[in-house]
Write an enzyme that holds these catalytic residues in place. Structure first.
Site, PDB file in Angstrom:
ATOM      1  N   VAL A 128       0.854  -1.196   0.000  1.00 15.87           N
ATOM      2  CA  VAL A 128       0.000   0.000   0.000  1.00 15.87           C
ATOM      3  C   VAL A 128       0.880   1.233   0.000  1.00 15.87           C
ATOM      4  CG1 VAL A 128      -1.751   1.329   1.242  1.00 15.87           C
ATOM      5  CG2 VAL A 128      -1.849  -1.171   1.243  1.00 15.87           C
ATOM      6  N   LYS A 201      -5.808  -1.912  -2.271  1.00 17.41           N
ATOM      7  CA  LYS A 201      -5.053  -1.208  -1.228  1.00 17.41           C
ATOM      8  C   LYS A 201      -5.977  -0.728  -0.113  1.00 17.41           C
ATOM      9  CE  LYS A 201      -1.664   0.228  -4.682  1.00 17.41           C
ATOM     10  NZ  LYS A 201      -1.165   1.349  -5.518  1.00 17.41           N
TER      11      LYS A 201
END
Length: 379
Positions: A128, A201
């Site tokens: 992420v 994400k």
């Protein structure tokens, strides 16, 4: 610590270069970090053996590798193969570090449970935000705070593309082709521009901050419908569009969505340049925090991988909160729609563009086809 580096593409090579460059520093501070093996494909093995000093092996020798190493750094970018590498490592008590957002999102619960069962670290900071350290501090924040809001721009391709369109009046298709040339977008850019990469994400942020949801069920709309007529109108009104991922707790569960958002020109997300990413987190005690930086690239993502390797070597990662399932609640909001609409939910129409009152997102979608651009209006 003995490490096996799996995959030697952009991310794997970035991590390798950093580990080699910082070898002496790491040895003096956390102890030796030895790249014991590089696991590569049959096709690339011979080439790699000429490039690097470390032993290069293939998947056929993976069991022998696991018997000798303390941790693997998975950087293949694959799905099924990566899952197999990670699962087998965790089952044997070997730590796992990965940048593979798709695989972690798809198998999050199982891989976390294996990590807890065997005590092997499972770390995925690079999954992420690329080089942005956000998951590591979020682990700690969750122990000290109730997380009240998570929001951000999580895809560099979309941010670069939208910036070019609003700043330079660039054409969508030409700019997307440039993103592919620069390496911001894959040759098939669907995951980026349709919002699926951002959704994966956001799913990982939700798992850490709020609880378990079905990642594929998060409402998602990308930016593929935007065009120059939309951009010209919004620029004249000092507005910008960004692809924003957001999640927050509400009565009964959480609201989570990935979609274009209409922002004032001076908003911190609106002014985010180039392919930079930003994640905003609000905690009950700490207040508002922002994590900003490069969301992709060899060195930034490699840096995040190495940070997790160091955490695995020192056993310094904060524990993950144990959370149950949470329910995805319906989304409501005010929307800007690139189409003239009629109905009780319409607030006003201007030059063929509609501004809605607060409306259930699902009800709005019934009025639109898949080619109509819309964006939630940020309050």
């Amino acid at each position: 610590m003995k490490l096996a580096l799996i995959g030697f593409g952009t991310v794997g090579r970035g991590a390798y270069d950093i580990l080699k460059d910082r070898k002496e520093v790491l040895e003096k501070t956390v102890g030796p970090v030895e790249i014991a093996y590089v696991v590569a494909s049959d096709r690339s093995r011979n080439t790699l053996e000429l490039e690097i000093d470390e032993p290069v092996v293939t998947a056929k020798e993976y069991d022998e590798v696991l018997a000798e190493v303390d941790c693997i750094a998975e950087a293949t970018g694959a799905m099924d193969m990566a899952y197999d590498y990670m699962r087998r490592a965790l089952e044997k008590g070997v730590g796992v570090v990965t940048a593979n957002k798709a695989c972690v999102s798809a198998h999050y619960e199982e891989l976390v449970a294996l990590s807890e069962k065997t005590g092997a670290p499972f770390l995925f900071e690079a999954a992420v935000g690329g080089g942005i350290p956000v998951l590591t501090p979020l682990r700690a924040l969750c122990l000290q705070n109730d997380i009240l809001d998570v929001k951000g721009i999580l895809n560099g391709t979309c941010n670069y593309l939208l910036n070019a369109m609003f700043k330079d009046g660039a054409d969508y298709k030409n700019t997307l082709a440039l993103c592919q040339e620069l390496g911001y977008a894959e040759q098939d850019p669907t995951d980026d521009v349709e919002g699926y990469d951002t959704r994966r994400k956001l799913h990982l942020l939700i798992e850490m901050a709020f609880g378990h949801v079905d990642g594929d069920a998060i409402p998602t709309r990308g930016i593929a419908q935007i065009n120059q007529s939309v951009v010209a109108y919004l620029k004249a009104n000092d507005k910008k569009v960004k692809l924003v991922a957001s999640a927050k707790p509400v009565d009964g569960g959480i609201e989570a969505v990935v979609e274009p958002v209409l922002l004032d020109g001076a908003n911190s997300l609106a002014i985010l340049p180039d392919a930079i990413n930003q994640v905003n987190v609000k905690g009950s005690w700490v207040g508002d925090l922002a994590f900003t930086g490069p969301g992709a690239g060899k060195e930034p993502t490699g840096n995040a991988v190495v940070a997790d390797i160091v955490a695995a070597a020192t056993k310094s990662a904060m524990p993950l909160m144990k959370r149950g399932d949470v329910k995805l609640m319906p989304i409501r909001g005010r929307y800007f729609v690139a189409k003239e609409l009629e109905g009780d939910f319409v607030d006003r129409v201007d030059e063929g563009f509609t501004y809605t009152k607060s409306v259930a997102r699902d009800e709005l979608l019934k009025q639109l086809d898949n080619d109509t651009f819309f964006a939630r209006i940020e309050d």
